[in-house]
Design a protein around this motif. Sequence first.
Motif, PDB file in Angstrom:
ATOM      1  N   GLU A 113      -6.677  -6.244   5.960  1.00  0.00           N
ATOM      2  CA  GLU A 113      -5.944  -6.303   4.763  1.00  0.00           C
ATOM      3  C   GLU A 113      -6.574  -5.337   4.044  1.00  0.00           C
ATOM      4  O   GLU A 113      -5.454  -4.658   2.945  1.00  0.00           O
ATOM      5  CB  GLU A 113      -7.048  -7.539   3.810  1.00  0.00           C
ATOM      6  CG  GLU A 113      -6.262  -7.689   3.197  1.00  0.00           C
ATOM      7  CD  GLU A 113      -5.253  -8.586   2.907  1.00  0.00           C
ATOM      8  OE1 GLU A 113      -4.456  -9.200   3.710  1.00  0.00           O
ATOM      9  OE2 GLU A 113      -3.968  -8.484   2.071  1.00  0.00           O
ATOM     10  N   SER A 114      -7.852  -4.678   4.045  1.00  0.00           N
ATOM     11  CA  SER A 114      -8.566  -3.756   3.621  1.00  0.00           C
ATOM     12  C   SER A 114      -7.658  -2.540   3.681  1.00  0.00           C
ATOM     13  O   SER A 114      -7.659  -1.698   2.932  1.00  0.00           O
ATOM     14  CB  SER A 114      -9.949  -3.003   3.824  1.00  0.00           C
ATOM     15  OG  SER A 114      -9.689  -2.723   5.109  1.00  0.00           O
ATOM     16  N   VAL A 115      -6.487  -1.906   4.614  1.00  0.00           N
ATOM     17  CA  VAL A 115      -5.960  -1.105   4.560  1.00  0.00           C
ATOM     18  C   VAL A 115      -4.086  -1.164   4.879  1.00  0.00           C
ATOM     19  O   VAL A 115      -3.454   0.159   4.385  1.00  0.00           O
ATOM     20  CB  VAL A 115      -6.155   0.339   5.968  1.00  0.00           C
ATOM     21  CG1 VAL A 115      -7.720   0.023   5.948  1.00  0.00           C
ATOM     22  CG2 VAL A 115      -5.425  -1.019   7.654  1.00  0.00           C
ATOM     23  N   LYS A 116      -4.353  -2.210   4.308  1.00  0.00           N
ATOM     24  CA  LYS A 116      -2.479  -2.537   4.526  1.00  0.00           C
ATOM     25  C   LYS A 116      -1.818  -1.924   2.649  1.00  0.00           C
ATOM     26  O   LYS A 116      -2.941  -1.678   1.866  1.00  0.00           O
ATOM     27  CB  LYS A 116      -2.156  -4.329   3.692  1.00  0.00           C
ATOM     28  CG  LYS A 116      -2.229  -4.923   5.091  1.00  0.00           C
ATOM     29  CD  LYS A 116      -1.660  -6.479   4.706  1.00  0.00           C
ATOM     30  CE  LYS A 116      -2.090  -7.374   6.086  1.00  0.00           C
ATOM     31  NZ  LYS A 116      -2.230  -8.809   5.912  1.00  0.00           N
ATOM     32  N   GLY A 117      -0.622  -1.207   3.077  1.00  0.00           N
ATOM     33  CA  GLY A 117      -0.439  -0.256   2.096  1.00  0.00           C
ATOM     34  C   GLY A 117      -0.680   1.112   2.103  1.00  0.00           C
ATOM     35  O   GLY A 117       0.028   1.847   1.074  1.00  0.00           O
TER      36      GLY A 117
END
Length: 124
Positions: free
Chosen positions: A62-66
């Motif tokens: 989640e912390s690197v999505k996008g």
Amino acid sequence: QVQLVDSGGGLVQAGGSLRLSCAASGRTSSRYAMGWFRQAPGKEREFVAAISWSGGSTYYVESVKGRFTISRDGAKNTVYLQMNSLKPEDTAVYYCAATPRITGTREGRLYDYWGQGTQVTVSS
């Protein structure tokens, strides 16, 4: 046997970008899904991203999505991790890994082969 060589790490300021590469050799004709993991000092290894053998499916923590994008070039037997909008908390040694599964997984124990790691340092 599959040999993996990670490269592309370095020192970058917060907000900058880096592209990591993972070159595979050996039994590359087999179906291997690929993943990227990272380990910061004093912390456990963390899953970052994975891509299926076909490249059609990708997964991210989640912390690197996008911000991060995993991709692969079958002709070159190379997997990439494009990292944009880097943050100081992204600082870690990054490792690529190969699993004989068709789809990627966040479970590090399911990967059979690992690269040597490449250091990414993000300054604030």
